[in-house]
Design a protein around this motif. Structure first.
Motif, short mmCIF file in Angstrom:
data_model
loop_
_atom_site.label_atom_id
_atom_site.label_comp_id
_atom_site.label_asym_id
_atom_site.label_seq_id
_atom_site.Cartn_x
_atom_site.Cartn_y
_atom_site.Cartn_z
N PHE A 123 0.84 -1.20 0.00
CA PHE A 123 0.00 0.00 0.00
C PHE A 123 0.87 1.25 0.00
O PHE A 123 1.81 1.36 0.79
N GLY A 151 -3.77 4.16 -1.04
CA GLY A 151 -4.18 3.63 -2.32
C GLY A 151 -4.90 2.31 -2.14
O GLY A 151 -5.05 1.81 -1.03
N ALA A 152 -5.31 1.73 -3.27
CA ALA A 152 -6.10 0.48 -3.23
C ALA A 152 -5.24 -0.75 -3.05
O ALA A 152 -5.77 -1.84 -2.81
N PHE A 157 -5.34 6.68 16.05
CA PHE A 157 -6.09 6.74 14.80
C PHE A 157 -6.84 5.43 14.59
O PHE A 157 -6.29 4.35 14.80
N TYR A 195 -8.90 3.25 11.61
CA TYR A 195 -9.14 3.10 10.18
C TYR A 195 -10.07 1.90 9.97
O TYR A 195 -10.07 0.95 10.75
N GLN A 238 -10.92 -1.03 6.99
CA GLN A 238 -10.41 -1.61 5.75
C GLN A 238 -11.38 -2.67 5.24
O GLN A 238 -11.64 -3.67 5.91
N GLY A 245 -9.82 -6.19 -0.09
CA GLY A 245 -9.30 -5.78 -1.38
C GLY A 245 -9.11 -4.28 -1.53
O GLY A 245 -8.85 -3.81 -2.65
N LYS A 246 -9.22 -3.54 -0.45
CA LYS A 246 -9.07 -2.08 -0.52
C LYS A 246 -8.06 -1.60 0.52
O LYS A 246 -7.67 -2.32 1.43
N GLY A 247 -7.65 -0.34 0.36
CA GLY A 247 -6.77 0.26 1.34
C GLY A 247 -7.54 0.76 2.54
O GLY A 247 -8.75 0.98 2.47
N PRO A 248 -6.86 0.92 3.68
CA PRO A 248 -7.54 1.46 4.87
C PRO A 248 -8.09 2.85 4.62
O PRO A 248 -7.52 3.64 3.87
N PHE A 254 -9.59 6.27 6.67
CA PHE A 254 -9.57 6.95 7.96
C PHE A 254 -10.98 7.11 8.55
O PHE A 254 -11.94 7.44 7.85
N THR A 307 -9.58 10.38 14.74
CA THR A 307 -8.37 10.65 15.51
C THR A 307 -8.79 11.10 16.90
O THR A 307 -9.68 11.93 17.05
N LEU A 363 -8.70 -1.11 12.07
CA LEU A 363 -7.31 -0.96 12.47
C LEU A 363 -7.14 0.26 13.35
O LEU A 363 -7.77 1.29 13.11
N PRO A 408 1.26 7.22 16.32
CA PRO A 408 2.55 7.68 15.82
C PRO A 408 3.66 7.15 16.72
O PRO A 408 3.53 7.11 17.93
N LEU A 420 3.55 5.74 11.59
CA LEU A 420 2.42 5.18 12.31
C LEU A 420 2.67 3.70 12.55
O LEU A 420 3.04 2.97 11.63
N PHE A 477 0.78 0.34 13.37
CA PHE A 477 -0.57 -0.20 13.28
C PHE A 477 -0.71 -1.45 14.12
O PHE A 477 0.22 -2.26 14.24
N GLY A 478 -1.90 -1.65 14.68
CA GLY A 478 -2.25 -2.93 15.24
C GLY A 478 -2.60 -3.90 14.13
O GLY A 478 -2.68 -3.52 12.95
N LYS A 479 -2.79 -5.17 14.49
CA LYS A 479 -3.07 -6.19 13.48
C LYS A 479 -4.52 -6.19 13.04
O LYS A 479 -4.86 -6.85 12.06
#
Lengths: 113, 110
Positions: free
Chosen positions: A90, A105-106, B34, B36, B38, B41-44, B46, B49, B87, B91, B98, B100-102
């Motif tokens: 990503f 992005g995707a 933060f 998010y 998801q 098949g896509k990005g996270p 937002f 905050t 997710l 920071p 950032l 991230f958690g799993k």
């Protein structure tokens, strides 16, 4: 606005081959990032670029190189792909000032055989 | 070392059955937490905050809260379209990184 655009969406490589993942954003963001996402591991930062002309390593940079081509574009290169680099990649960006709200992005799904 | 732990890993709810997701963190000098969403098949994407203990943010059926050690994402009367992986992230030592958690994979069954 397209936001963050990644190409390609899917790629299959053989071990040892090289390739470049492309990323472009049209939001006039200063900072750009590459993450990889693996099952059970979450998102991990590979490289980032705080501003045009700068790049820095993240948590898992080994085996990768990056280029901040201009303010819009940030590419990720695998010089000699390994099966361990099979992952979903990503690209993300955000404004330098203010909250670290990333726009992603995707994703690009890469398989290394 | 900064750490973010999310629980449960997966949560299956009936439509309308409210519940909460947890995100615990260990970071010195929190500069924001933060959330998010998801989709497969896509990005996270937002969501929220939070910056200080006691702060709350709401969006439709979601409400995020923050304490000094953890954050909760409360889901009230969920619908199938709320199914996604959620997710949380904080920071790290450098403001650009950032952690991230799993994630928690939420499935809402009609």
């Amino acid at each position: 606005n397209a936001g963050v655009t990644q190409t390609p969406k899917f790629q299959v490589l053989k071990t040892g081959q090289s390739m470049t993942l492309q990323c472009a954003q049209d939001m006039n963001h200063n900072s750009m990032y590459w993450y990889r996402q693996d099952p059970g591991m979450g998102l991990r930062l590979i490289y980032y670029s705080a501003s045009e002309g700068t790049t820095d390593k993240g948590e898992v940079p080994n085996g990768y190189n990056v280029s901040r081509l201009n303010k819009r574009e940030f590419s990720l290169r695998l010089e000699s792909a390994a099966p361990s680099q099979t992952s979903v990649y990503f690209c993300a960006s955000h404004r330098t000032s203010g909250a670290n709200v990333l726009t992603f992005g995707a994703g690009s799904r890469l398989t290394v055989l | 070392e900064d750490q973010v732990t999310q629980s449960p890993e997966a949560l299956r709810l009936q439509e309308g059955e409210s519940s909460s997701l947890n995100c615990s963190y260990t970071v010195s000098g929190l500069r924001g937490l933060f959330w998010y969403r998801q989709d497969p098949g896509k990005g996270p994407e937002f969501l929220f905050t939070l910056y200080s203990a006691g702060e709350e943010k709401e969006k439709e059926r979601l409400k995020a809260t923050l304490t000094k050690k953890e954050s909760f994402l409360h889901i009230t009367a969920p619908k199938p379209e709320d199914s996604a992986t959620y997710l949380c992230a904080v920071p790290g030592a450098g403001s650009y990184q950032l952690t991230f958690g799993k994630g928690t994979k939420l499935s809402v069954i009609p």
